[in-house]
Design an enzyme around this catalytic site. Structure first.
Site, mmCIF file in Angstrom:
data_model
loop_
_atom_site.group_PDB
_atom_site.id
_atom_site.type_symbol
_atom_site.label_atom_id
_atom_site.label_comp_id
_atom_site.label_asym_id
_atom_site.label_seq_id
_atom_site.Cartn_x
_atom_site.Cartn_y
_atom_site.Cartn_z
ATOM 1 N N ILE A 1 0.829 -1.206 0.000
ATOM 2 C CA ILE A 1 0.000 0.000 0.000
ATOM 3 C C ILE A 1 0.866 1.261 0.000
ATOM 4 C CG2 ILE A 1 -1.712 1.271 1.356
ATOM 5 C CD1 ILE A 1 -2.705 -1.511 2.388
ATOM 6 N N ASN B 1 2.621 4.657 7.464
ATOM 7 C CA ASN B 1 2.064 3.462 6.810
ATOM 8 C C ASN B 1 2.768 2.171 7.231
ATOM 9 O OD1 ASN B 1 0.798 1.897 4.394
ATOM 10 N ND2 ASN B 1 3.005 1.702 4.101
ATOM 11 N N SER C 1 -4.217 2.604 9.634
ATOM 12 C CA SER C 1 -4.650 1.623 10.627
ATOM 13 C C SER C 1 -5.380 0.492 9.900
ATOM 14 C CB SER C 1 -5.525 2.323 11.675
ATOM 15 O OG SER C 1 -5.851 1.428 12.711
ATOM 16 N N SER C 2 -6.220 -0.202 10.610
ATOM 17 C CA SER C 2 -6.849 -1.407 10.042
ATOM 18 C C SER C 2 -8.252 -1.549 10.618
ATOM 19 C CB SER C 2 -6.010 -2.633 10.421
ATOM 20 O OG SER C 2 -6.737 -3.818 10.214
ATOM 21 N N TYR D 1 -1.537 -7.434 16.742
ATOM 22 C CA TYR D 1 -1.721 -6.523 15.602
ATOM 23 C C TYR D 1 -2.962 -5.643 15.796
ATOM 24 C CZ TYR D 1 -2.652 -5.003 10.800
ATOM 25 O OH TYR D 1 -2.901 -4.247 9.674
ATOM 26 N N LYS E 1 -3.271 -1.481 16.342
ATOM 27 C CA LYS E 1 -4.005 -0.561 15.467
ATOM 28 C C LYS E 1 -5.077 0.203 16.249
ATOM 29 C CE LYS E 1 -1.809 -1.390 11.591
ATOM 30 N NZ LYS E 1 -0.948 -0.354 11.001
ATOM 31 N N VAL F 1 -6.452 -5.799 1.614
ATOM 32 C CA VAL F 1 -5.913 -5.344 0.322
ATOM 33 C C VAL F 1 -4.798 -6.320 -0.036
ATOM 34 C CG1 VAL F 1 -4.489 -3.544 -0.736
ATOM 35 C CG2 VAL F 1 -6.447 -2.893 0.670
HETATM 36 N N1 LIG Z 1 -2.745 -5.293 3.300
HETATM 37 C C1 LIG Z 1 -3.825 -5.264 4.036
HETATM 38 O O1 LIG Z 1 -4.769 -6.027 3.814
HETATM 39 C C2 LIG Z 1 -3.949 -4.278 5.164
HETATM 40 C C3 LIG Z 1 -5.154 -4.202 5.856
HETATM 41 C C4 LIG Z 1 -5.284 -3.312 6.890
HETATM 42 C C5 LIG Z 1 -4.236 -2.470 7.234
HETATM 43 N N2 LIG Z 1 -3.066 -2.560 6.542
HETATM 44 C C6 LIG Z 1 -1.973 -1.657 6.968
HETATM 45 O O2 LIG Z 1 -1.442 -1.013 5.826
HETATM 46 C C7 LIG Z 1 -0.046 -0.758 6.034
HETATM 47 C C8 LIG Z 1 0.739 -1.305 4.848
HETATM 48 O O3 LIG Z 1 0.460 -2.690 4.742
HETATM 49 P P1 LIG Z 1 0.937 -3.577 3.502
HETATM 50 O O4 LIG Z 1 -0.031 -4.669 3.390
HETATM 51 O O5 LIG Z 1 1.232 -2.699 2.344
HETATM 52 O O6 LIG Z 1 2.294 -4.167 4.122
HETATM 53 P P2 LIG Z 1 3.542 -4.859 3.392
HETATM 54 O O7 LIG Z 1 3.241 -5.166 1.984
HETATM 55 O O8 LIG Z 1 3.953 -5.939 4.322
HETATM 56 O O9 LIG Z 1 4.641 -3.676 3.417
HETATM 57 C C9 LIG Z 1 5.147 -3.246 4.650
HETATM 58 C C10 LIG Z 1 6.008 -2.016 4.453
HETATM 59 O O10 LIG Z 1 6.493 -1.602 5.755
HETATM 60 C C11 LIG Z 1 7.914 -1.585 5.757
HETATM 61 N N3 LIG Z 1 8.424 -2.013 7.058
HETATM 62 C C12 LIG Z 1 8.259 -3.214 7.660
HETATM 63 N N4 LIG Z 1 8.925 -3.236 8.827
HETATM 64 C C13 LIG Z 1 9.531 -2.027 8.963
HETATM 65 C C14 LIG Z 1 10.379 -1.439 9.936
HETATM 66 N N5 LIG Z 1 10.757 -2.123 11.032
HETATM 67 N N6 LIG Z 1 10.813 -0.186 9.731
HETATM 68 C C15 LIG Z 1 10.466 0.488 8.629
HETATM 69 N N7 LIG Z 1 9.661 0.001 7.661
HETATM 70 C C16 LIG Z 1 9.213 -1.245 7.838
HETATM 71 C C17 LIG Z 1 8.319 -2.570 4.655
HETATM 72 O O11 LIG Z 1 9.638 -2.270 4.206
HETATM 73 P P3 LIG Z 1 10.564 -3.424 3.488
HETATM 74 O O12 LIG Z 1 9.989 -3.622 2.121
HETATM 75 O O13 LIG Z 1 11.911 -2.810 3.487
HETATM 76 O O14 LIG Z 1 10.455 -4.647 4.340
HETATM 77 C C18 LIG Z 1 7.244 -2.284 3.608
HETATM 78 O O15 LIG Z 1 7.566 -1.123 2.882
HETATM 79 C C19 LIG Z 1 0.308 -1.412 7.366
HETATM 80 O O16 LIG Z 1 0.304 -0.450 8.397
HETATM 81 C C20 LIG Z 1 -0.814 -2.396 7.576
HETATM 82 O O17 LIG Z 1 -1.021 -2.693 8.929
HETATM 83 C C21 LIG Z 1 -2.887 -3.451 5.518
#
Ligand SMILES: NC(=O)c1ccc[n+]([C@@H]2O[C@H](COP(=O)([O-])OP(=O)(O)OC[C@H]3O[C@@H](n4cnc5c(N)ncnc54)[C@H](OP(=O)(O)O)[C@@H]3O)[C@@H](O)[C@H]2O)c1
Length: 264
Positions: free
Chosen positions: A26, A107, A156-157, A170, A174, A203
């Site tokens: 995202i 994020n 958030s989520s 988790y 959030k 997502v």
């Molecule tokens: N996907 C969903 O269904 C969903 C639903 C609800 C909420 N969210 C929220 O949306 C946000 C993004 O989710 P996503 O699904 O896009 O996650 P993702 O694909 O797992 O990507 C996570 C991102 O966070 C970075 N990250 C992880 N650990 C870190 C750390 N210790 N310090 C700095 N950066 C760090 C990662 O960097 P690297 O690439 O370098 O590891 C990556 O850029 C999150 O806050 C998640 O909780 C997602």
């Protein structure tokens, strides 16, 4: 990430944004979307294996017709000094002159899928040190640079207000982010700054791949809008609206971006 990004009105021109966790998922789409509307962006990431992807994304942003600034910054935001390193690199990057900041998108996040009985202190630290402490430290670190009518957007989520088995660390992290959002909205609003959270539904991303399939399937089936997952673009459009001038009267909100799965 579609080519339409390249033809948008430049509603965020002159603005500077930090998007944490912008190497994939995202966050990458949010960074591209904000830049496509004119913002200069800092893309943060943590792991060496994401270096190439985030460098390519920054190059793609810099090649947009209006040539926005795009800088990458590797920092572990779950550490005590990670957030300040982002600020030192991006907002102080040209030596003595400091760069003003208008938009912070918190994020970056992680989850652990574990039952209560299995959760360890290490799991707690991994989740809370990034999802909660990291957001606090990141937001604190940017405060001296944040301009009046600043925008803080916390990703958030829907899990913040739902009960999912094996996701208590988790979901509770959030929920904490929602609490921070409301308090900061009360504290920072005097100069027009707004603070909001987006409670995202499922997502497709690396993170979602780790969520138990039955939870995701049940969410899809009970999502009023087209029984589907959301897209990162749909989240990014909401971020862009919150980042812009038109949302100035909206603050302290947790907005559900879940196709109506969570209705507040
Ligand atoms: N996907 C969903 O269904 C969903 C639903 C609800 C909420 N969210 C929220 O949306 C946000 C993004 O989710 P996503 O699904 O896009 O996650 P993702 O694909 O797992 O990507 C996570 C991102 O966070 C970075 N990250 C992880 N650990 C870190 C750390 N210790 N310090 C700095 N950066 C760090 C990662 O960097 P690297 O690439 O370098 O590891 C990556 O850029 C999150 O806050 C998640 O909780 C997602």
């Amino acid at each position: 990430m579609s080519p339409q990004h390249e033809q948008r009105p430049l509603s965020l021109q002159g603005k500077t944004a930090i998007v944490t966790g912008a190497s994939r998922g995202i966050g990458a789409v949010i960074a591209l979307d904000l830049a496509s509307r004119g913002a200069d962006v800092c893309l943060t990431y943590v792991s060496d294996k994401s270096g190439e992807a985030v460098t390519k994304l920054a190059a793609r942003i810099r090649s947009l017709p209006h040539r926005p600034v795009a800088q990458v910054c590797q920092a572990d935001l779950s550490t005590l000094d990670g957030p300040q390193r982002v600020v030192d690199k991006f907002l102080k990057s040209d030596g003595s002159k400091e760069r003003p900041l208008h938009i912070l998108v918190n994020n970056a996040g992680v989850e652990r899928v574990k039952s209560l009985a299995e959760c360890t202190v290490e799991d707690y630290d991994a989740v809370y040190n990034l999802n909660v402490r990291g957001v606090i430290l990141m937001t604190q670190a940017v405060l001296p640079y944040l301009q009046p009518a600043g925008r803080i957007i916390n990703i958030s989520s829907v899990g913040a207000r739902a009960g999912f088995a094996n996701l208590s660390l988790y979901c509770s992290s959030k929920a904490a982010l929602e609490g921070l959002t409301r308090c900061w909205a009360a504290e920072l609003g005097h100069n027009g700054t707004t603070v909001n959270a987006i409670n995202v539904g499922p997502v497709q991303s690396d993170m979602l791949n780790n969520i138990p399939k039955e939870i995701v399937q049940r969410q899809k089936e009970t999502t009023p809008v087209e029984n589907r997952l959301g897209t990162a673009e749909e989240v990014a459009r909401l971020v862009a609206w919150l980042a812009g001038d038109e949302s100035g009267w909206i603050s302290g909100q947790a907005i559900s971006a879940s196709g109506g799965w969570a209705m507040y």
